[in-house]
Motif scaffolding. Structure first.
Motif, PDB file in Angstrom:
ATOM      1  N   ILE A   1      45.945  41.051  43.355  1.00 54.64           N
ATOM      2  CA  ILE A   1      44.788  41.714  43.952  1.00 54.64           C
ATOM      3  C   ILE A   1      43.828  42.195  42.867  1.00 54.64           C
ATOM      4  CG2 ILE A   1      44.062  43.775  45.244  1.00 54.64           C
ATOM      5  CD1 ILE A   1      46.685  43.481  46.869  1.00 54.64           C
ATOM      6  N   LEU A   2      44.387  42.675  41.758  1.00 56.71           N
ATOM      7  CA  LEU A   2      43.555  43.198  40.672  1.00 56.71           C
ATOM      8  C   LEU A   2      43.042  42.107  39.739  1.00 56.71           C
ATOM      9  CD1 LEU A   2      45.529  46.452  39.858  1.00 56.71           C
ATOM     10  CD2 LEU A   2      43.376  46.233  41.109  1.00 56.71           C
ATOM     11  N   GLY A   3      43.381  40.846  40.028  1.00 57.02           N
ATOM     12  CA  GLY A   3      42.803  39.731  39.288  1.00 57.02           C
ATOM     13  C   GLY A   3      43.436  39.451  37.943  1.00 57.02           C
TER      14      GLY A   3
ATOM     15  N   LYS B   1      38.599  38.617  39.798  1.00 58.02           N
ATOM     16  CA  LYS B   1      38.170  38.913  41.169  1.00 58.02           C
ATOM     17  C   LYS B   1      36.974  39.850  41.116  1.00 58.02           C
ATOM     18  CE  LYS B   1      42.245  37.570  43.162  1.00 58.02           C
ATOM     19  NZ  LYS B   1      42.717  37.075  44.355  1.00 58.02           N
ATOM     20  N   THR B   2      36.126  39.712  42.097  1.00 54.65           N
ATOM     21  CA  THR B   2      34.991  40.616  42.259  1.00 54.65           C
ATOM     22  C   THR B   2      35.048  41.173  43.672  1.00 54.65           C
ATOM     23  OG1 THR B   2      33.664  39.264  40.758  1.00 54.65           O
ATOM     24  CG2 THR B   2      32.483  40.821  42.156  1.00 54.65           C
ATOM     25  N   TYR B   3      34.911  42.480  43.772  1.00 55.81           N
ATOM     26  CA  TYR B   3      34.951  43.124  45.081  1.00 55.81           C
ATOM     27  C   TYR B   3      33.644  43.866  45.318  1.00 55.81           C
ATOM     28  CZ  TYR B   3      39.937  42.199  45.211  1.00 55.81           C
ATOM     29  OH  TYR B   3      41.148  41.582  45.239  1.00 55.81           O
ATOM     30  N   LEU B   4      33.207  43.848  46.557  1.00 60.94           N
ATOM     31  CA  LEU B   4      32.038  44.594  46.972  1.00 60.94           C
ATOM     32  C   LEU B   4      32.522  45.767  47.825  1.00 60.94           C
ATOM     33  CD1 LEU B   4      28.959  44.930  47.377  1.00 60.94           C
ATOM     34  CD2 LEU B   4      29.177  43.410  49.357  1.00 60.94           C
ATOM     35  N   VAL B   5      32.130  46.954  47.436  1.00 60.72           N
ATOM     36  CA  VAL B   5      32.517  48.148  48.178  1.00 60.72           C
ATOM     37  C   VAL B   5      31.282  48.669  48.893  1.00 60.72           C
ATOM     38  CG1 VAL B   5      33.450  50.485  48.028  1.00 60.72           C
ATOM     39  CG2 VAL B   5      34.281  48.708  46.475  1.00 60.72           C
TER      40      VAL B   5
END
Length: 176
Positions: free
Chosen positions: A149-151, A156-160
């Motif tokens: 999950i943390l890449g 990984k790129t996450y949008l919050v």
């Protein structure tokens, strides 16, 4: 837990002292609980001694898990590259130890309640050890997936998105 890193060593030392004090009390109470009339007092002291010893046993493990969580959060929010699997090293075994302690506490509490301990009955009415074990198990499952999950293997790129529920939209609120 309420401890800072500087305070964790005294907490660990204190938990060791507690284990040393309560171990003989547990053994002695176990022998004396069968004495007619006064045995009930020793059933209670046996139970309290056992629970105190197990709780003291969990303190160093919980402090280490707390330190690991703090380090992971600092790494996630920081700018320096890190390895989630290295940061989480040992966390799963710590959770396994906590799960075993909770299992032991539940079993001993049920047995003590069935043997007539009033304190064990009270504790069981307030604490659901099985539910706590389920939470620990669920946390262990998340830890297994957390590196991915943390890449760690692939970035990984996450949008919050934050939604303001005071300005309702079909998705729940105005996106900010």
């Amino acid at each position: 837990l309420g401890f800072t890193r500087n305070q964790s060593s005294p907490a660990v030392a204190l938990s060791t002292v507690v284990k040393v004090i309560y171990a003989p009390a547990y053994l002695e109470s176990g022998l004396l609980k069968n004495i007619p009339l006064v045995g009930q007092i020793y059933k209670e002291t046996e139970y309290v001694s056992y629970v105190s010893g197990k709780t003291a046993e969990s303190i160093p493990i919980l402090i280490k898990l707390s330190d690991t969580a703090e380090t992971l959060l600092n790494n996630i929010l920081g700018d320096t590259p890190y390895s989630p699997s290295v940061t989480l090293n040992g966390a799963t075994s710590g959770l396994d130890q906590i799960d075993k302690i909770l299992h032991d506490l539940n079993s001993f509490s049920v047995d003590s309640r069935n043997d007539g301990s009033l304190v064990a009955g009270f504790v069981l009415s307030k604490i659901n050890f099985v539910e706590l074990q389920q939470t620990v198990s669920q946390t262990a499952v998340v830890l297994e997936k957390l590196s991915d999950i943390l890449g760690e293997k692939k970035g990984k790129t996450y949008l919050v998105l934050f939604q303001n529920n005071m300005e309702l939209r079909p998705t729940g609120g105005f996106i900010g």
